[in-house]
Design an enzyme around this catalytic site. Structure first.
Site, PDB file in Angstrom:
ATOM      1  N   LYS A 178       0.837  -1.206   0.000  1.00 36.72           N
ATOM      2  CA  LYS A 178       0.000   0.000   0.000  1.00 36.72           C
ATOM      3  C   LYS A 178       0.868   1.250   0.000  1.00 36.72           C
ATOM      4  O   LYS A 178       0.663   2.175  -0.778  1.00 36.72           O
ATOM      5  CB  LYS A 178      -0.901   0.028   1.231  1.00 36.72           C
ATOM      6  CG  LYS A 178      -1.593   1.378   1.449  1.00 36.72           C
ATOM      7  CD  LYS A 178      -2.437   1.450   2.700  1.00 36.72           C
ATOM      8  CE  LYS A 178      -1.698   1.877   3.915  1.00 36.72           C
ATOM      9  NZ  LYS A 178      -1.453   3.313   4.053  1.00 36.72           N
ATOM     10  N   ASN A 179       1.883   1.297   0.866  1.00 35.97           N
ATOM     11  CA  ASN A 179       2.644   2.534   1.033  1.00 35.97           C
ATOM     12  C   ASN A 179       3.629   2.794  -0.095  1.00 35.97           C
ATOM     13  O   ASN A 179       4.145   3.904  -0.228  1.00 35.97           O
ATOM     14  CB  ASN A 179       3.321   2.556   2.400  1.00 35.97           C
ATOM     15  CG  ASN A 179       2.276   2.703   3.507  1.00 35.97           C
ATOM     16  OD1 ASN A 179       1.127   3.055   3.218  1.00 35.97           O
ATOM     17  ND2 ASN A 179       2.659   2.396   4.718  1.00 35.97           N
TER      18      ASN A 179
ATOM     19  N   CYS B 219      -5.153   8.836   9.290  1.00 33.82           N
ATOM     20  CA  CYS B 219      -5.542   8.141  10.520  1.00 33.82           C
ATOM     21  C   CYS B 219      -5.575   9.117  11.705  1.00 33.82           C
ATOM     22  O   CYS B 219      -5.046  10.203  11.652  1.00 33.82           O
ATOM     23  CB  CYS B 219      -4.539   7.036  10.821  1.00 33.82           C
ATOM     24  SG  CYS B 219      -4.613   5.783   9.578  1.00 33.82           S
TER      25      CYS B 219
ATOM     26  N   ARG C  37      -0.303  14.788  12.674  1.00 29.00           N
ATOM     27  CA  ARG C  37       0.537  14.269  11.589  1.00 29.00           C
ATOM     28  C   ARG C  37       0.949  15.438  10.705  1.00 29.00           C
ATOM     29  O   ARG C  37       0.402  15.700   9.661  1.00 29.00           O
ATOM     30  CB  ARG C  37      -0.211  13.179  10.811  1.00 29.00           C
ATOM     31  CG  ARG C  37      -0.548  11.981  11.692  1.00 29.00           C
ATOM     32  CD  ARG C  37      -1.143  10.828  10.925  1.00 29.00           C
ATOM     33  NE  ARG C  37      -0.148  10.210  10.032  1.00 29.00           N
ATOM     34  CZ  ARG C  37      -0.455   9.191   9.222  1.00 29.00           C
ATOM     35  NH1 ARG C  37      -1.696   8.749   9.164  1.00 29.00           N
ATOM     36  NH2 ARG C  37       0.467   8.657   8.434  1.00 29.00           N
TER      37      ARG C  37
ATOM     38  N   ASP D  24       3.964   0.334  12.071  1.00 28.02           N
ATOM     39  CA  ASP D  24       2.700  -0.133  11.482  1.00 28.02           C
ATOM     40  C   ASP D  24       2.383  -1.569  11.854  1.00 28.02           C
ATOM     41  O   ASP D  24       1.317  -2.074  11.501  1.00 28.02           O
ATOM     42  CB  ASP D  24       2.730   0.010   9.956  1.00 28.02           C
ATOM     43  CG  ASP D  24       2.741   1.469   9.541  1.00 28.02           C
ATOM     44  OD1 ASP D  24       3.072   1.754   8.385  1.00 28.02           O
ATOM     45  OD2 ASP D  24       2.453   2.332  10.395  1.00 28.02           O
TER      46      ASP D  24
ATOM     47  N   ARG E 104      -8.839  -0.141   3.754  1.00 29.68           N
ATOM     48  CA  ARG E 104      -7.881   0.797   3.140  1.00 29.68           C
ATOM     49  C   ARG E 104      -6.510   0.143   2.935  1.00 29.68           C
ATOM     50  O   ARG E 104      -5.737   0.563   2.091  1.00 29.68           O
ATOM     51  CB  ARG E 104      -7.706   2.031   4.035  1.00 29.68           C
ATOM     52  CG  ARG E 104      -8.865   2.998   4.006  1.00 29.68           C
ATOM     53  CD  ARG E 104      -8.480   4.299   4.648  1.00 29.68           C
ATOM     54  NE  ARG E 104      -7.204   4.776   4.106  1.00 29.68           N
ATOM     55  CZ  ARG E 104      -6.355   5.543   4.796  1.00 29.68           C
ATOM     56  NH1 ARG E 104      -6.638   5.888   6.041  1.00 29.68           N
ATOM     57  NH2 ARG E 104      -5.227   5.942   4.257  1.00 29.68           N
TER      58      ARG E 104
HETATM   59  C1  EPZ Z   1       4.251   6.749   6.521  1.00 30.07           C
HETATM   60  O1  EPZ Z   1       3.559   7.851   7.069  1.00 30.07           O
HETATM   61  C2  EPZ Z   1       3.226   5.642   6.417  1.00 30.07           C
HETATM   62  N1  EPZ Z   1       2.147   6.080   5.541  1.00 30.07           N
HETATM   63  C3  EPZ Z   1       2.669   5.309   7.802  1.00 30.07           C
HETATM   64  O2  EPZ Z   1       1.852   4.153   7.641  1.00 30.07           O
HETATM   65  C4  EPZ Z   1       3.811   4.937   8.741  1.00 30.07           C
HETATM   66  O3  EPZ Z   1       3.303   4.780  10.052  1.00 30.07           O
HETATM   67  C5  EPZ Z   1       4.890   6.023   8.728  1.00 30.07           C
HETATM   68  O4  EPZ Z   1       5.313   6.299   7.386  1.00 30.07           O
HETATM   69  C6  EPZ Z   1       6.121   5.613   9.530  1.00 30.07           C
HETATM   70  O5  EPZ Z   1       6.672   4.459   8.964  1.00 30.07           O
HETATM   71  C7  EPZ Z   1       2.381   6.089   4.210  1.00 30.07           C
HETATM   72  O6  EPZ Z   1       3.444   5.727   3.736  1.00 30.07           O
HETATM   73  C8  EPZ Z   1       1.231   6.549   3.360  1.00 30.07           C
HETATM   74  P1  EPZ Z   1       6.563   9.869   8.653  1.00 30.07           P
HETATM   75  P2  EPZ Z   1       4.271   9.300   7.073  1.00 30.07           P
HETATM   76  O7  EPZ Z   1       6.649  11.118   7.867  1.00 30.07           O
HETATM   77  O8  EPZ Z   1       5.136   9.421   5.894  1.00 30.07           O
HETATM   78  C9  EPZ Z   1       6.856  13.160  12.060  1.00 30.07           C
HETATM   79  C10 EPZ Z   1      -0.079   2.863   7.611  1.00 30.07           C
HETATM   80  O9  EPZ Z   1      -0.651   2.296   8.540  1.00 30.07           O
HETATM   81  N2  EPZ Z   1       6.797  14.102  10.941  1.00 30.07           N
HETATM   82  O10 EPZ Z   1       7.644   8.831   8.489  1.00 30.07           O
HETATM   83  O11 EPZ Z   1       3.216  10.311   7.283  1.00 30.07           O
HETATM   84  C11 EPZ Z   1       5.537  12.415  12.244  1.00 30.07           C
HETATM   85  O12 EPZ Z   1       4.643  13.160  13.059  1.00 30.07           O
HETATM   86  C12 EPZ Z   1       0.441   4.261   7.809  1.00 30.07           C
HETATM   87  O13 EPZ Z   1       0.165   2.339   6.500  1.00 30.07           O
HETATM   88  C13 EPZ Z   1       6.945  15.464  11.207  1.00 30.07           C
HETATM   89  O14 EPZ Z   1       7.106  15.865  12.354  1.00 30.07           O
HETATM   90  O15 EPZ Z   1       5.158   9.170   8.378  1.00 30.07           O
HETATM   91  C14 EPZ Z   1       5.977  11.135  12.891  1.00 30.07           C
HETATM   92  O16 EPZ Z   1       6.135  11.346  14.281  1.00 30.07           O
HETATM   93  C15 EPZ Z   1       0.046   4.832   9.139  1.00 30.07           C
HETATM   94  N3  EPZ Z   1       6.879  16.339  10.179  1.00 30.07           N
HETATM   95  C16 EPZ Z   1       7.356  10.868  12.278  1.00 30.07           C
HETATM   96  O17 EPZ Z   1       7.789  12.121  11.747  1.00 30.07           O
HETATM   97  C17 EPZ Z   1       6.709  15.931   8.884  1.00 30.07           C
HETATM   98  O18 EPZ Z   1       6.684  16.788   7.974  1.00 30.07           O
HETATM   99  C18 EPZ Z   1       7.369   9.853  11.158  1.00 30.07           C
HETATM  100  O19 EPZ Z   1       6.407  10.250  10.206  1.00 30.07           O
HETATM  101  C19 EPZ Z   1       6.567  14.553   8.629  1.00 30.07           C
HETATM  102  C20 EPZ Z   1       6.619  13.652   9.667  1.00 30.07           C
END
Ligand code: EPZ
Length: 420
Positions: free
Chosen positions: A22-23, A117, A122, A305, A397
């Site tokens: 998915k991702n 979610c 986020r 995840d 999803r």
């Molecule tokens: C991706 O989300 C995945 N979603 C998430 O999977 C997954 O939990 C996450 O990566 C971590 O592996 C998709 O790929 C669509 P991050 P993403 O940016 O990219 C902070 C699922 O169940 N952050 O790696 O949004 C954030 O708050 C979903 O498939 C900032 O602060 O995650 C978090 O604490 C749920 N500022 C950490 O970084 C930003 O601009 C990691 O987030 C971006 C992120």
């Protein structure tokens, strides 16, 4: 809206084939609009997020057609609209990849802020910081992000924290910038590598994906490409845990075992027997399971995840386990639902302490997000009696055909409409 009804305590046995990631799909599909031409994407999962992104592509002037259930033909021959603020965009977080893709191709983009979610804030500040570093003007307001630039110029970007989305989005924008961009402290997830590989098939020049430092030599244009996305690491892990939680014996097929290493090691520590093959893993749990501690980390650490799913498993293992959630601020909201099934879990901020229990029991629960929903299904598979799980739209999803895949393994599970 549907619900799932599960009658637990059935050992899962047999084989299950894992769908595309998915991702990876939610990044590769937006990336397809960077080419002034046609791409064919194979091994896509049959899930709601994919169709939502297709509708977005159509609404900005692209075309898509399903060649078969898992293969999409995307025609991004331009010109395309650079404004995507309609309902489909607001429905999912990964819509933010249209920012990087449109900014790369047209040097301007207007995209509605993501939904996604409900486990904590986020933000996308790191995405926008990367676009600004490349020379874009970025304006946020009224739930929309606008970004534009006369030109994008390659630069060196150090990520304040590891972010999958920001790493991919900056990679998209930098792929068609002038000069070289270096992303340091980059995310290393398999879907980051998959997106880079697809972009390179389109004519991009990206090196180092999967390491801490990604180097991108910008190019003027990209062409369409045929590409098959990787299997879903998280779906695979969910079925591996399903085998373990039911004391079953399951061959999880069409996977990349290397991607599963952190879970494989944890299940081994818990006394689950694991057999690795070229593109499959056999999980056999015919002994009493041991409790264990888990810390979620960015790849190659234990994936956040799979955190709700491993908590469901540890709830059934004798002894005390401690789970530390290091990626998201508030990813234990589902624990209230798990407690309804008899799980003994105490949460203190980013740390959950589990006192493994002899037996979970069936109850009415709801999915509060995609992976929490998967955890409810796993706990229901182990619980005595019948469990009813609302909020199946979340599960759909990220999990293709979950009731049939589990049913084929011997689970007693059915989908029913919820009377309005
Ligand atoms: C991706 O989300 C995945 N979603 C998430 O999977 C997954 O939990 C996450 O990566 C971590 O592996 C998709 O790929 C669509 P991050 P993403 O940016 O990219 C902070 C699922 O169940 N952050 O790696 O949004 C954030 O708050 C979903 O498939 C900032 O602060 O995650 C978090 O604490 C749920 N500022 C950490 O970084 C930003 O601009 C990691 O987030 C971006 C992120």
């Amino acid at each position: 809206m549907d619900k799932l009804i599960v009658r637990g305590q059935k050992r899962l046995c047999g084989e299950v084939s894992i769908s595309g990631a998915k991702n990876a799909a939610v990044a590769v599909i937006p990336a397809a609009i960077m080419a002034n031409g046609v791409s064919v994407i194979e091994n896509l999962p049959g899930i709601e997020d994919v169709s939502c992104l297709c509708h977005t592509i159509e609404k900005i002037g692209g075309k898509y057609e399903y060649i078969d259930k898992h293969t999409l033909r995307i025609d991004a021959t331009g010109p395309l609209e650079t404004c995507a603020t309609f309902e489909e965009v607001q429905r999912m977080r990964a819509s933010y990849y249209f920012l990087g893709a449109l900014l790369a191709r047209y040097k301007k983009a207007e995209v509605a802020l993501p939904g996604g979610c409900n486990f904590g804030v986020r933000p996308i500040d790191l995405h926008l910081k990367g676009f600004r570093a490349l020379g874009a003007t970025v304006i946020e307001g009224d739930g929309v992000v606008k970004a534009y630039a006369d030109k994008l110029v390659g630069t060196s970007i150090y990520m304040d924290q590891v972010s999958v989305g920001a790493t991919i989005n900056i990679m998209l924008a930098a792929a068609m910038a002038e000069g070289v961009t270096t992303i340091e402290n980059a995310a290393k997830e398999p879907h980051v590598v998959d997106t880079a590989n697809y972009l390179n098939m389109m004519g991009a020049k990206i090196k180092g994906a999967g390491t801490d430092v990604i180097r991108i030599h910008g190019v003027k244009e990209l062409h369409g490409a045929q590409y098959a996305i990787i299997p879903d690491q998280i779906e695979a892990g969910t079925y591996m845990i399903a085998a373990a939680i039911t004391g079953g014996d399951v061959l999880v097929k069409n996977i990349i075992p290397k991607h599963m290493d952190s879970l494989t090691a944890k299940l081994d520590e818990m006394n689950v027997s694991i057999e690795e093959h070229d593109d499959s893993i056999r999980v056999c749990a015919d002994q009493a399971l041991h409790c264990a501690n888990v810390k979620t980390m960015s790849y190659p650490g234990f994936p956040t995840d799979l955190q709700p799913q491993i908590v469901a498993l540890l709830s059934c293992c004798e002894g005390k386990s401690v789970i530390t959630e290091n990626v998201w601020d508030n990813r234990f909201q589902y624990v209230d639902e798990l407690r309804k099934l008899g799980a003994k879990v105490e949460v203190d901020g980013r740390v959950a302490t589990i006192q493994g229990t002899e037996q979970l029991h069936g109850a009415k629960v709801k999915a509060t997000d995609l992976r929490a929903g998967a955890a409810m299904v796993l706990a229901a598979l182990a619980a005595e009696g019948e469990t009813e799980i609302d909020g199946v739209k979340y599960i759909d999803r990220g999990y293709e055909d979950i009731e049939h895949k589990l049913g084929n393994l011997g689970a007693e599970i059915r989908r029913e409409p919820i009377e309005e």
